[in-house]
Write a protein that holds these residues in place. Structure first.
Motif, short mmCIF file in Angstrom:
data_model
loop_
_atom_site.label_atom_id
_atom_site.label_comp_id
_atom_site.label_asym_id
_atom_site.label_seq_id
_atom_site.Cartn_x
_atom_site.Cartn_y
_atom_site.Cartn_z
N GLU A 13 46.36 37.64 -8.10
CA GLU A 13 46.29 37.10 -7.80
C GLU A 13 46.05 36.89 -6.44
OE1 GLU A 13 47.21 32.11 -8.17
OE2 GLU A 13 48.52 33.86 -8.79
N ASP A 14 47.37 37.46 -5.85
CA ASP A 14 46.98 38.04 -4.24
C ASP A 14 45.33 38.89 -3.80
OD1 ASP A 14 49.30 36.01 -4.07
OD2 ASP A 14 50.38 37.68 -3.91
N LEU A 15 45.66 39.59 -4.86
CA LEU A 15 44.28 40.82 -3.95
C LEU A 15 43.06 39.75 -4.44
CD1 LEU A 15 43.76 43.40 -3.85
CD2 LEU A 15 43.98 44.26 -5.92
N THR A 18 42.03 37.54 -1.77
CA THR A 18 41.54 38.48 0.03
C THR A 18 40.88 38.52 -1.26
OG1 THR A 18 44.46 38.97 -0.10
CG2 THR A 18 42.09 40.01 1.27
N VAL A 19 40.49 38.89 -1.79
CA VAL A 19 38.58 39.52 -2.16
C VAL A 19 37.74 37.72 -2.20
CG1 VAL A 19 36.63 40.24 -3.75
CG2 VAL A 19 38.90 41.14 -3.81
N LEU A 20 37.95 37.18 -2.37
CA LEU A 20 37.41 35.62 -2.19
C LEU A 20 36.95 35.21 -0.89
CD1 LEU A 20 36.07 33.42 -4.52
CD2 LEU A 20 38.00 32.43 -4.29
N ALA A 21 38.22 35.24 -0.02
CA ALA A 21 38.05 34.52 1.17
C ALA A 21 37.22 35.27 1.39
CB ALA A 21 39.67 35.34 2.01
N ASP A 22 37.52 36.94 1.61
CA ASP A 22 36.49 38.21 2.22
C ASP A 22 35.43 37.70 1.86
OD1 ASP A 22 36.55 40.05 4.64
OD2 ASP A 22 35.60 41.34 2.68
N LEU A 23 34.70 37.58 0.45
CA LEU A 23 33.18 37.23 0.40
C LEU A 23 32.76 35.98 0.94
CD1 LEU A 23 33.58 37.81 -3.43
CD2 LEU A 23 31.79 39.10 -1.49
#
Length: 132
Positions: A13-15, A18-23
């Motif tokens: 979930e944390d990973l 992080t990917v979602l925020a970066d997108l």
């Protein structure tokens, strides 16, 4: 990805968050690049990248939501949405009016009637050099 002791580097979930925020950040940067592009081909590339990244972000969000890893924001009231739309439309109308006034509808700045032409801020001093 696993740490040396065989445990996960970070929770899924944390990973994924992080990917979602970066997108989301990437979409903002592509949008800025497209907005500031002078070349139509470059602008088109950044528009395409923006749309592709938005698609990927949407797919990731959907998967995370289905796995209860992402809590969507609360429902917006219809009146709040309508108010935001109305404000955006007013801003758009004001911008269009401003551009029409400044361009005279022809795309070039026109001198307003009764306003003297602007004089350059460059003057000669006594030894022939220029200063502003």
């Amino acid at each position: 990805m696993y740490a040396q002791n065989g445990t996960p580097f970070m929770a899924d979930e944390d990973l994924l968050n992080t990917v979602l925020a970066d997108l989301k950040r990437t979409v903002r940067e592509y949008t800025t690049a497209a907005t500031e592009s002078n070349c139509p081909a470059v602008r088109r590339v950044f528009n395409d990248l923006t749309m592709d990244t938005l698609r990927i972000q949407g797919e990731l969000y959907t998967q995370m939501s289905q796995m209860n890893m992402y809590t969507p924001p609360g429902k917006a009231l219809r009146q709040d949405i309508d108010k935001q739309i109305q404000c955006a439309q007013q801003t758009q109308q004001k911008c269009q009016q401003f551009v029409r006034e400044k361009t005279g509808g022809a795309g070039a700045y026109n001198q307003a009637a009764g306003v003297p032409l602007h004089q350059a801020n460059v003057q000669h001093n006594h030894n022939g050099s220029y200063y502003m």
